[in-house]
Motif scaffolding. Structure first.
Motif, short mmCIF file in Angstrom:
data_model
loop_
_atom_site.label_atom_id
_atom_site.label_comp_id
_atom_site.label_asym_id
_atom_site.label_seq_id
_atom_site.Cartn_x
_atom_site.Cartn_y
_atom_site.Cartn_z
N UNK A 87 0.74 -0.85 0.36
CA UNK A 87 -0.36 -0.09 0.46
C UNK A 87 0.94 1.49 -0.38
N UNK A 88 1.52 0.91 0.64
CA UNK A 88 2.64 2.00 0.98
C UNK A 88 3.62 2.69 -0.38
N UNK A 97 5.17 11.53 2.41
CA UNK A 97 5.34 11.83 3.00
C UNK A 97 5.16 12.22 4.97
N UNK A 98 3.07 12.51 4.21
CA UNK A 98 2.73 12.96 4.64
C UNK A 98 2.18 11.63 6.18
N UNK A 99 2.14 10.54 5.19
CA UNK A 99 1.62 9.42 5.74
C UNK A 99 3.20 9.03 7.00
N UNK A 100 4.55 8.76 6.09
CA UNK A 100 5.76 8.99 6.79
C UNK A 100 5.78 10.28 8.97
N UNK A 101 5.37 11.23 8.30
CA UNK A 101 5.36 12.43 9.15
C UNK A 101 4.16 11.57 10.66
N UNK A 103 3.08 8.41 10.89
CA UNK A 103 3.42 7.17 12.08
C UNK A 103 4.30 7.78 12.67
N UNK A 104 5.45 8.07 12.39
CA UNK A 104 6.52 8.85 13.24
C UNK A 104 5.88 9.37 14.87
N UNK A 108 6.03 8.04 18.34
CA UNK A 108 6.50 8.41 19.77
C UNK A 108 5.45 9.05 20.72
N UNK A 109 4.22 8.99 20.86
CA UNK A 109 3.89 8.71 21.92
C UNK A 109 3.49 7.69 22.89
#
Length: 109
Positions: A87-88, A97-101, A103-104, A108-109
């Motif tokens: 899918x990616x 790029x939006x997905x990467x941000x 997901x990160x 991180x939470x």
């Protein structure tokens, strides 16, 4: 078991003779013979070449630990992980790029 024994095991498993193995690695026949007779240890460069060309696991070749051959990442992924990767890959660059941000931030939470 020594590196020379493990080299012999790889040669046998691949059904090669010493000459064919030497040619495959672009290593002189006599040099390979010295490795197999345990008269000389292969250089790091040769060990890496064996790993790259024949997909032999370096940890196994040097230490005898693990499996003889490297398992590709694809064989270790679950079906769900493979689907996510597929899918990616189908996403546009902007969406990736939006997905990467996103997901990160989620991880991180």
């Amino acid at each position: 078991m020594s590196i020379s024994n493990r080299l012999r095991e790889v040669i046998e498993y691949k059904g090669l003779n010493i000459k064919a193995f030497a040619e495959l690695l672009n290593v002189p026949y006599r040099t390979l013979q010295n490795y197999l007779l345990n008269e000389r240890d292969p250089s790091a460069e040769v060990l890496i070449k064996i790993s790259d060309v024949l997909k032999v696991d370096l940890n196994w070749l040097m230490c005898g630990k693990g499996e003889m051959f490297c398992q590709s990442l694809e064989h270790r992924l679950t079906n769900k992980e493979k689907d996510l990767i597929n899918h990616y890959r189908k996403m546009s660059n902007d969406t990736q790029i939006v997905f990467d941000i996103t997901f990160k931030n989620l991880t991180e939470k």
